[in-house]
Structures are given as structure tokens and as C-alpha cells.
Design a protein around this motif. Structure first.
Motif, PDB file in Angstrom:
ATOM      1  N   VAL A   1      49.040  18.296  41.335  1.00 15.59           N
ATOM      2  CA  VAL A   1      47.644  17.501  41.396  1.00 15.59           C
ATOM      3  C   VAL A   1      46.917  18.482  40.598  1.00 15.59           C
ATOM      4  CG1 VAL A   1      45.770  17.299  42.965  1.00 15.59           C
ATOM      5  CG2 VAL A   1      48.107  16.602  43.802  1.00 15.59           C
ATOM      6  N   GLY A   2      46.223  17.940  39.573  1.00 13.48           N
ATOM      7  CA  GLY A   2      45.203  18.427  38.768  1.00 13.48           C
ATOM      8  C   GLY A   2      43.811  18.225  39.295  1.00 13.48           C
ATOM      9  N   MET A   3      42.902  19.190  39.395  1.00 16.02           N
ATOM     10  CA  MET A   3      41.750  19.163  39.801  1.00 16.02           C
ATOM     11  C   MET A   3      40.611  19.666  38.752  1.00 16.02           C
ATOM     12  SD  MET A   3      41.329  20.358  43.843  1.00 16.02           S
ATOM     13  CE  MET A   3      39.662  19.732  43.853  1.00 16.02           C
ATOM     14  N   ARG A   4      39.267  19.035  38.700  1.00 16.23           N
ATOM     15  CA  ARG A   4      38.206  19.446  37.621  1.00 16.23           C
ATOM     16  C   ARG A   4      37.142  18.961  38.442  1.00 16.23           C
ATOM     17  NH1 ARG A   4      37.114  17.348  31.408  1.00 16.23           N
ATOM     18  NH2 ARG A   4      35.596  18.610  31.146  1.00 16.23           N
ATOM     19  N   PHE A   5      36.279  19.836  38.332  1.00 14.53           N
ATOM     20  CA  PHE A   5      34.596  19.552  38.895  1.00 14.53           C
ATOM     21  C   PHE A   5      35.057  18.976  40.327  1.00 14.53           C
ATOM     22  CE2 PHE A   5      33.733  19.441  34.160  1.00 14.53           C
ATOM     23  CZ  PHE A   5      33.340  20.889  34.332  1.00 14.53           C
ATOM     24  N   GLY A   6      35.777  19.461  41.061  1.00 19.49           N
ATOM     25  CA  GLY A   6      35.877  18.826  42.528  1.00 19.49           C
ATOM     26  C   GLY A   6      36.665  17.101  42.548  1.00 19.49           C
ATOM     27  N   LYS A   7      37.273  17.079  41.557  1.00 24.40           N
ATOM     28  CA  LYS A   7      37.891  15.865  41.576  1.00 24.40           C
ATOM     29  C   LYS A   7      39.405  15.855  41.065  1.00 24.40           C
ATOM     30  CE  LYS A   7      33.865  12.520  40.522  1.00 24.40           C
ATOM     31  NZ  LYS A   7      33.503  11.530  39.385  1.00 24.40           N
ATOM     32  N   LEU A   8      40.135  14.720  41.506  1.00 27.87           N
ATOM     33  CA  LEU A   8      41.527  14.753  41.264  1.00 27.87           C
ATOM     34  C   LEU A   8      41.613  14.117  40.136  1.00 27.87           C
ATOM     35  CD1 LEU A   8      43.528  14.376  44.462  1.00 27.87           C
ATOM     36  CD2 LEU A   8      42.791  16.472  43.650  1.00 27.87           C
ATOM     37  N   ILE A   9      42.107  14.607  38.653  1.00 29.15           N
ATOM     38  CA  ILE A   9      42.074  13.806  37.615  1.00 29.15           C
ATOM     39  C   ILE A   9      43.612  13.821  37.013  1.00 29.15           C
ATOM     40  CG2 ILE A   9      39.812  14.555  37.005  1.00 29.15           C
ATOM     41  CD1 ILE A   9      40.905  16.407  35.065  1.00 29.15           C
ATOM     42  N   PHE A  10      44.543  14.314  37.862  1.00 30.77           N
ATOM     43  CA  PHE A  10      46.053  14.171  37.604  1.00 30.77           C
ATOM     44  C   PHE A  10      46.848  14.238  38.966  1.00 30.77           C
ATOM     45  CE2 PHE A  10      50.340  15.990  37.023  1.00 30.77           C
ATOM     46  CZ  PHE A  10      51.023  14.956  35.930  1.00 30.77           C
ATOM     47  N   ASP A  11      47.971  13.340  39.297  1.00 30.30           N
ATOM     48  CA  ASP A  11      48.505  13.409  40.133  1.00 30.30           C
ATOM     49  C   ASP A  11      49.935  12.714  39.931  1.00 30.30           C
ATOM     50  OD1 ASP A  11      49.942  13.470  42.766  1.00 30.30           O
ATOM     51  OD2 ASP A  11      48.258  12.291  43.774  1.00 30.30           O
ATOM     52  N   GLY A  12      51.024  13.667  39.726  1.00 31.01           N
ATOM     53  CA  GLY A  12      52.206  13.213  39.348  1.00 31.01           C
ATOM     54  C   GLY A  12      53.465  14.292  39.334  1.00 31.01           C
TER      55      GLY A  12
ATOM     56  N   GLY B   1      22.941  21.854  46.420  1.00 29.50           N
ATOM     57  CA  GLY B   1      23.640  21.868  45.007  1.00 29.50           C
ATOM     58  C   GLY B   1      24.662  20.838  44.939  1.00 29.50           C
ATOM     59  N   GLU B   2      24.958  20.927  43.641  1.00 24.55           N
ATOM     60  CA  GLU B   2      26.038  20.004  43.375  1.00 24.55           C
ATOM     61  C   GLU B   2      27.207  20.090  44.339  1.00 24.55           C
ATOM     62  OE1 GLU B   2      25.866  17.250  41.053  1.00 24.55           O
ATOM     63  OE2 GLU B   2      23.780  17.701  41.112  1.00 24.55           O
ATOM     64  N   PRO B   3      27.905  19.090  44.689  1.00 23.03           N
ATOM     65  CA  PRO B   3      29.035  19.151  45.473  1.00 23.03           C
ATOM     66  C   PRO B   3      30.139  19.738  44.851  1.00 23.03           C
ATOM     67  CG  PRO B   3      28.815  16.844  44.808  1.00 23.03           C
ATOM     68  CD  PRO B   3      27.517  17.322  44.382  1.00 23.03           C
ATOM     69  N   VAL B   4      30.864  20.666  45.584  1.00 25.27           N
ATOM     70  CA  VAL B   4      32.079  21.016  44.956  1.00 25.27           C
ATOM     71  C   VAL B   4      33.323  20.401  45.247  1.00 25.27           C
ATOM     72  CG1 VAL B   4      33.754  23.192  45.520  1.00 25.27           C
ATOM     73  CG2 VAL B   4      31.363  23.600  45.881  1.00 25.27           C
ATOM     74  N   LEU B   5      33.322  19.532  46.065  1.00 30.32           N
ATOM     75  CA  LEU B   5      34.350  18.340  46.338  1.00 30.32           C
ATOM     76  C   LEU B   5      33.695  17.130  46.237  1.00 30.32           C
ATOM     77  CD1 LEU B   5      36.730  19.788  49.158  1.00 30.32           C
ATOM     78  CD2 LEU B   5      37.015  20.050  46.601  1.00 30.32           C
ATOM     79  N   ARG B   6      34.206  15.984  45.386  1.00 28.24           N
ATOM     80  CA  ARG B   6      33.432  14.919  45.115  1.00 28.24           C
ATOM     81  C   ARG B   6      34.386  13.688  45.299  1.00 28.24           C
ATOM     82  NH1 ARG B   6      29.492  16.133  40.818  1.00 28.24           N
ATOM     83  NH2 ARG B   6      29.604  18.420  40.429  1.00 28.24           N
ATOM     84  N   GLY B   7      34.438  13.194  46.643  1.00 29.89           N
ATOM     85  CA  GLY B   7      34.978  12.078  47.049  1.00 29.89           C
ATOM     86  C   GLY B   7      36.561  12.159  46.784  1.00 29.89           C
ATOM     87  N   LEU B   8      37.078  13.094  47.310  1.00 30.62           N
ATOM     88  CA  LEU B   8      38.460  13.539  47.070  1.00 30.62           C
ATOM     89  C   LEU B   8      39.456  12.595  48.006  1.00 30.62           C
ATOM     90  CD1 LEU B   8      39.746  16.828  46.037  1.00 30.62           C
ATOM     91  CD2 LEU B   8      40.934  15.653  47.628  1.00 30.62           C
ATOM     92  N   ASP B   9      40.603  12.138  47.611  1.00 28.79           N
ATOM     93  CA  ASP B   9      41.533  11.341  47.999  1.00 28.79           C
ATOM     94  C   ASP B   9      42.776  11.825  47.811  1.00 28.79           C
ATOM     95  OD1 ASP B   9      39.764   9.595  49.340  1.00 28.79           O
ATOM     96  OD2 ASP B   9      40.149   8.041  47.503  1.00 28.79           O
ATOM     97  N   LEU B  10      43.633  12.291  48.836  1.00 31.34           N
ATOM     98  CA  LEU B  10      45.061  12.991  48.845  1.00 31.34           C
ATOM     99  C   LEU B  10      45.964  12.730  49.831  1.00 31.34           C
ATOM    100  CD1 LEU B  10      46.854  14.821  47.034  1.00 31.34           C
ATOM    101  CD2 LEU B  10      45.901  16.780  48.240  1.00 31.34           C
ATOM    102  N   ASP B  11      47.218  12.280  49.524  1.00 34.25           N
ATOM    103  CA  ASP B  11      48.217  12.190  50.685  1.00 34.25           C
ATOM    104  C   ASP B  11      49.277  13.356  50.420  1.00 34.25           C
ATOM    105  OD1 ASP B  11      46.802  10.196  51.957  1.00 34.25           O
ATOM    106  OD2 ASP B  11      48.061   8.446  51.143  1.00 34.25           O
ATOM    107  N   VAL B  12      49.641  13.954  51.390  1.00 33.40           N
ATOM    108  CA  VAL B  12      50.811  14.788  51.242  1.00 33.40           C
ATOM    109  C   VAL B  12      51.929  14.544  52.449  1.00 33.40           C
ATOM    110  CG1 VAL B  12      51.491  17.435  51.175  1.00 33.40           C
ATOM    111  CG2 VAL B  12      49.155  16.785  50.465  1.00 33.40           C
ATOM    112  N   PRO B  13      52.966  13.894  51.762  1.00 30.23           N
ATOM    113  CA  PRO B  13      53.942  13.461  53.109  1.00 30.23           C
ATOM    114  C   PRO B  13      54.870  14.736  53.396  1.00 30.23           C
ATOM    115  CG  PRO B  13      54.733  12.764  50.817  1.00 30.23           C
ATOM    116  CD  PRO B  13      53.056  13.432  50.432  1.00 30.23           C
TER     117      PRO B  13
END
Length: 263
Positions: free
Chosen positions: A217-228, A14-26
């Protein structure tokens, strides 16, 4: 530091649930993940602690690459990742102390746990942590006799007993009343500061994300589309995170929560 690079999770063909996601949490930060149901928030957390196996990508915690660990190495690595669950995941017939000691199962021999012969230092630490979150007087009470907020505090202490390097919280307030929800979010915020512990929270309540976390961090369709920062989460960002998803009861609740915050 948690570092995620190009994370992909696909079930079958099926379609991926997470799609090439990058995230750093210090370290020493409280980060919330928002998004409608199906955005991939819970899958992300479960990939980090390998309750779900990533399809591709890298997950690194303080220099340790997690994605390729097997058996004993994976068991040891999971000790470094505390997990707080929406449904508490307590053993109802056990006491609060016994549930809390489950956080030490990765450290002590099986026979000790089976016979309830916990090391003295673990009992002392458990009392200290239970006192810190306000449940020490329930130490010998069965878990099923507690309220939802009290049960979630047990879950928090159990996770801290692991002496984790990061806390993951999967909708920790979703099953709680508004007062208990705020208390748990405030507790996680303070523990992060006191223990210099990064906390990553999957949450549906946008108002709580704004108030109790330093970064959203805002997610939609397995991608990060907001980070602030919470102050940067304006109407345009909210629309980008929540618009265009198929409606169900949980998604409708997301929309109502968003409208309440921005009205």
C-alpha cells in the motif's frame, strides 16, 4: 479482518495527516505500507491501536468497532492488537523473559507482574515462542545486553504473547543492519503463515516490501494512492508515491532506496 473506512486524523486546526483513508487487511496476509516521511504511515498504525485518537472514521477489527471504546473496553481491545516498534520499547534492566511477559499485562493482575509471579502457562508459552524465534537461550539475560536484531525478536515475542488478532509493525527494521533486517522480515512473514495472523508493516525499505510482503500500500499526503501486489509496483506507481514531497534526510533515503530497487 481489519476494516478502516473514511479515516481522518487532524492535529488542532492544521491540515489533516490522514485524509478519508479506506483500507481492508484480511487474515493470513502480510501488507506493507510505503511512502515518504510525513505520508501518514505511522499515524495510521497508531490510530488503529488508539495510541493516537482518530478525528473521524471507523476502524473495525473482526467485528469490533475500535474508535469509540473507552477505558476498560479499550484496554481489553488493545490486547487483540500486537505492536512491534522501531525502537524496540524494551525495559533494559529487565530480563528477556520479564520483557516478554509484559505482553501479558492486559491479562494478569498487577500484583503478579509486580512480584514477577507469572502463571506457569504463560512461562511455558513464552519459552515456546522464544524457541521459535531463536532467543530461548537468552531468557535470563538483560535486554540491554542483546544486539539490535535480538532485541527486535524480543519485541516480536512480547507482541505474540498477547495472542493478538493482528500484528502492527512500525518500521521494525529501521534500526537494524541489513542481515538482521532481512531476518526480521522473514520471521514476520513466516509467523503470519504459521499463526494465520494478518501483519501490517510500515516500512521504508521498498526492496524488503517487495520481497517479504504479499501486498503493498503506497501513501502520499495522508491518502492511499497505490494498493496492489509487489509485481504491480512499477516505476509510474513509485513516482506517484514518492514524488512531490519536501526533502529531508529520511525522504532522500526513500528516493535512494527507490532508485536502487528500480535500477
Amino acid at each position: 479482518m481489519l476494516r478502516i473506512q473514511n479515516l481522518v486524523k487532524r492535529y488542532g486546526h492544521g491540515e489533516p495527516v490522514l485524509r478519508g483513508l479506506d483500507l481492508d487487511v484480511p487474515g493470513e496476509s502480510v501488507v506493507s505500507i510505503i511512502g515518504a516521511s510525513g505520508a501518514g504511515k505511522s499515524t495510521l498504525l497508531r490510530c488503529i491501536n488508539r495510541l493516537v485518537e482518530p478525528t473521524e472514521g471507523s476502524i473495525e477489527l473482526n467485528g469490533l468497532e475500535l474508535t469509540h471504546l473507552k477505558r476498560e473496553e479499550l484496554r481489553k481491545a488493545r490486547r487483540r492488537i500486537g505492536m512491534i516498534f522501531q525502537g524496540f520499547n524494551l525495559v533494559d534492566r529487565l530480563t528477556v523473559m520479564e520483557n516478554v511477559q509484559c505482553g501479558r499485562l492486559g491479562y494478569i493482575p498487577y500484583w503478579r507482574a509486580a512480584l514477577r509471579k507469572y502463571p506457569a502457562e504463560d512461562i511455558e508459552r513464552a519459552y515456546h515462542l522464544m524457541e521459535r524465534v531463536g532467543i530461548a537461550h537468552y531468557a535470563n539475560k538483560r535486554a540491554d545486553a542483546l544486539s539490535g536484531g535480538e532485541r527486535q525478536r524480543v519485541g516480536v515475542v512480547r507482541a505474540l504473547m498477547q495472542q493478538p488478532e493482528i500484528l502492527l509493525a512500525d518500521e521494525p527494521t529501521a534500526s537494524l543492519d541489513p542481515v538482521s533486517s532481512r531476518q526480521i522480515m522473514e520471521l514476520l512473514q513466516k509467523l503470519s503463515q504459521e499463526l494465520s495472523l494478518p501483519v501490517l508493516i510500515n516500512i521504508h525499505n521498498v526492496a524488503e516490501a517487495r520481497e517479504y510482503t504479499q501486498r503493498i500500500v503506497g501513501m502520499r499526503f495522508g491518502k492511499l494512492i497505490f494498493d496492489g501486489k509487489p509485481a504491480d509496483l512499477d516505476q509510474a506507481a513509485m513516482d506517484a508515491v514518492y514524488s512531490g514531497t519536501a526533502g529531508d534526510d529520511r525522504q532522500q533515503a526513500d528516493v535512494e532506496s527507490r532508485q536502487a530497487v528500480t535500477s
